[in-house]
Design a protein around this motif. Sequence first.
Motif, PDB file in Angstrom:
ATOM      1  N   GLU A 196      61.922  26.384  -0.385  1.00  0.00           N
ATOM      2  CA  GLU A 196      60.874  25.953  -1.302  1.00  0.00           C
ATOM      3  C   GLU A 196      60.489  24.493  -1.102  1.00  0.00           C
ATOM      4  O   GLU A 196      59.434  24.053  -1.565  1.00  0.00           O
ATOM      5  CB  GLU A 196      61.319  26.164  -2.754  1.00  0.00           C
ATOM      6  N   GLU A 202      56.756  29.759   0.183  1.00  0.00           N
ATOM      7  CA  GLU A 202      57.133  30.175  -1.161  1.00  0.00           C
ATOM      8  C   GLU A 202      58.144  31.301  -1.028  1.00  0.00           C
ATOM      9  O   GLU A 202      57.990  32.185  -0.185  1.00  0.00           O
ATOM     10  CB  GLU A 202      55.920  30.669  -1.954  1.00  0.00           C
ATOM     11  N   LEU A 669      50.292  32.470  -3.695  1.00  0.00           N
ATOM     12  CA  LEU A 669      50.314  31.188  -4.404  1.00  0.00           C
ATOM     13  C   LEU A 669      49.074  30.399  -4.003  1.00  0.00           C
ATOM     14  O   LEU A 669      48.935  29.977  -2.853  1.00  0.00           O
ATOM     15  CB  LEU A 669      51.582  30.416  -4.046  1.00  0.00           C
ATOM     16  N   LYS A 672      49.811  24.700  -4.888  1.00  0.00           N
ATOM     17  CA  LYS A 672      51.188  24.234  -5.017  1.00  0.00           C
ATOM     18  C   LYS A 672      51.212  22.730  -4.753  1.00  0.00           C
ATOM     19  O   LYS A 672      50.929  22.270  -3.651  1.00  0.00           O
ATOM     20  CB  LYS A 672      52.117  24.949  -4.037  1.00  0.00           C
ATOM     21  N   GLN A 693      52.557  24.995  -9.864  1.00  0.00           N
ATOM     22  CA  GLN A 693      52.173  26.171  -9.097  1.00  0.00           C
ATOM     23  C   GLN A 693      51.183  27.013  -9.887  1.00  0.00           C
ATOM     24  O   GLN A 693      51.330  27.201 -11.093  1.00  0.00           O
ATOM     25  CB  GLN A 693      53.399  27.022  -8.748  1.00  0.00           C
ATOM     26  N   ASP A 742      57.702  35.027 -10.327  1.00  0.00           N
ATOM     27  CA  ASP A 742      57.308  34.998  -8.922  1.00  0.00           C
ATOM     28  C   ASP A 742      56.676  36.315  -8.515  1.00  0.00           C
ATOM     29  O   ASP A 742      55.753  36.360  -7.705  1.00  0.00           O
ATOM     30  CB  ASP A 742      58.523  34.727  -8.026  1.00  0.00           C
TER      31      ASP A 742
END
Length: 761
Positions: A196, A202, A669, A672, A693, A742
Amino acid sequence: MLQPVHKTSHFRFRRFSRQKWAAYSSMHRQVTIGRVAAYISDLQLHKNGRPVDESNREYCRKDNGGNSGDGIGRHEESPLSLCRPVQAHIDTTCDEAHRYADITILFIRNSRPNLYLRRLLFFILTNITMKSALSKFPFAMMLLGTIAGKAQQPPDTGHQLPSVEIRSERVHRAANKVDSATIAASPSESLDNLLERMPAVEVRNRSGQQGDISLRGGSSDQAMLLLNGINMNDAHTGHYTLDLPVDARCLQRMELLDDSPLAHFGLSAFSGIIALYTRIADTTAPPLTLSLHAGSHGEAGAALNLRQRRGGWYLLEHAAYSRSDGYIHNTDHRQADLFLQAYRPGRHDDSWNLQGGFQLKDYGANAFYSLSYPDQYESVRMAFASASYRREWAWGRWEWNISNRTHTDRFELFRDGHSVAPDWYSGHNYHLSNTLATNHTLAIFHRHATTTLGIDLRDEAVLSSQLGDSLEHPVRIVYESGGKTFDFGKNRLNVNSFIQHHIHRHRWELCGGGALNLNTMFQTSWGADLRGSYHLNDHLHLHASAGRYLRMPTFTDLYYHNAVQVGNDRLQPEKAWIATLSADWHDGPWHVSLTLLRRNGRDIIDWIRQPDESLWHCANLTHVNLNGLEMSASYRPGGSLREVRLDYTWYHIDKSAGDYVSKYALDHLRHKLSLGAVQQLGRSTVSGWASVQKRNGSYTDKNGDLAEYTPVVLVDLKWEYPWRKLRLSLSLLNLLNRRHYDIGGIEQPGLQLRGGITYSL
């Protein structure tokens, strides 16, 4: 008398032809010198690869007192080493030399090829734009090292040159790198937490025990993971890619390769490559470390790392165990890891690297694959072994490796002893996958170019209670009781042949290649790529790449079916044209990079369903195109402030998939933003990491309602304090106790407290 300079610096030197007697002439590729630390030595870089003597170990330590792992040089995945410190005269002041001089290192080959004693010749070439400054350097200053193995008498006055980290690079670009200092400062030792820290990566977690790598908006099946140069992907499913018996305590560095050269990794690195390297020959690391930790939700664990040298072999042993009661219902786990590695640098331009490991994981899988079933459970075992050999001559280089990876899985939709299975439930699923692979490459050196030929073979097989074709003779599951059998199975052979040509002239580099892929389950496919780089000056480097890549469906994509998922044995390989344009700028402690990305995807594989359905289907999506922007800036001034880092990524996907709900490919994602810092406070070290995020897409919650992903702010902190041979640590994960997901509907842990103690010998 001149005083030593204790300042980090980055510089570069380019290849030299064999006629100029450079030791790196036979490599015909760019060699980048990392950072100057304490001393530099006479180098047996490629012939012997000897480590720093125990008496000189302190010379490789960083001036700022940080992790000393950066003092070890590496030749790709094979560790190289530094030898004894040297001293030499400098004819001007240290400040001027450090400020104005571009340092170029030539490794001079002895005229007798069988004589492995080398001399180190340094040219400090002045390259100053101000003519007034040039007048102070009427000639190139020259430093002569000692012959290896012989003592050198120090001069009366001199400037002590620091040690350097040297890494040779092929044509691919490391878009991002996490070094040993960042790894040591990470609040968690797990691989998913470390990954990460890379802006383009991700890890979509399921309770911390299973993580899906999403690289540049891709799915877990599209990223390739290398461990010391060996492909560790599983043909069964990408969910098990991170089932590896290593963690932060045995890693030297991690790199993200933003393009995937055909001549070394084949066609399957669809969204990119993550490369992990262990600390096998890091003589600055403690020979023995014993770690204990405990934390929230009944978490506890221990780890043992042993490094030693026996004869000409470097040995690394890693063993770890952890367990937890879980942060919510059915998220408990237990895990055991064992990893062994042996590396031998040869005396005739050859080297061996052997590694193997085993992992055991049992964990509650609350709603992992469907929110309707909270009592899922998995028991997995992974074992692997590999051997790599490398031999180099003046005219070329040959590399060869062989590896085998075996993975077993027992999946329980209704966990034994925790829930009662309904009458329609036929029993648990059992899978055994095995991948046997070998890779051979031959590089032929020319005056200003290198031609690489090679072949990569992967035999992928699965035995299962439901994946594959029906077996005429079922195979008994020897590791399970009750006479259970594998009733289905499938085997396929993948052959990838490739050719690549790399041209390097002055500040330019250009590389092009093509590959032909034959698979026993699919039609013959092809791929091609073209990459180039230009060093505008010693600070600014430009890089561009374009290529056609594909990915084969996994056995899960093709055959998996249960109460909520249905595979598709008519799937076709994914295809995409991928182009990147990037710039890197280095200046002293500063490093800034910018990357633009475009991916035109066809037949992208995903699990999809209609909003009013509960059954997921695997299908090829017609068009899935991605635009991306990646920015990264880091500042390492030295002293008490170790590092400050700021990263930002943005990805946008244009899809042609109707109104389907996506499980992986479309809920990427989108934004970020990450900020990290490491600060020395007296003897203590404090590191922090914060990220904002925002995920694209939506998911169906436990009540059956469609929900949008909401932005989330995550903060992690770590405090460390050394005391004698002990190191105390305290970590706070998800400090703000944010609820987040997630993967749709699978709740992630809130605030976690973790304390640890490490003994080093």
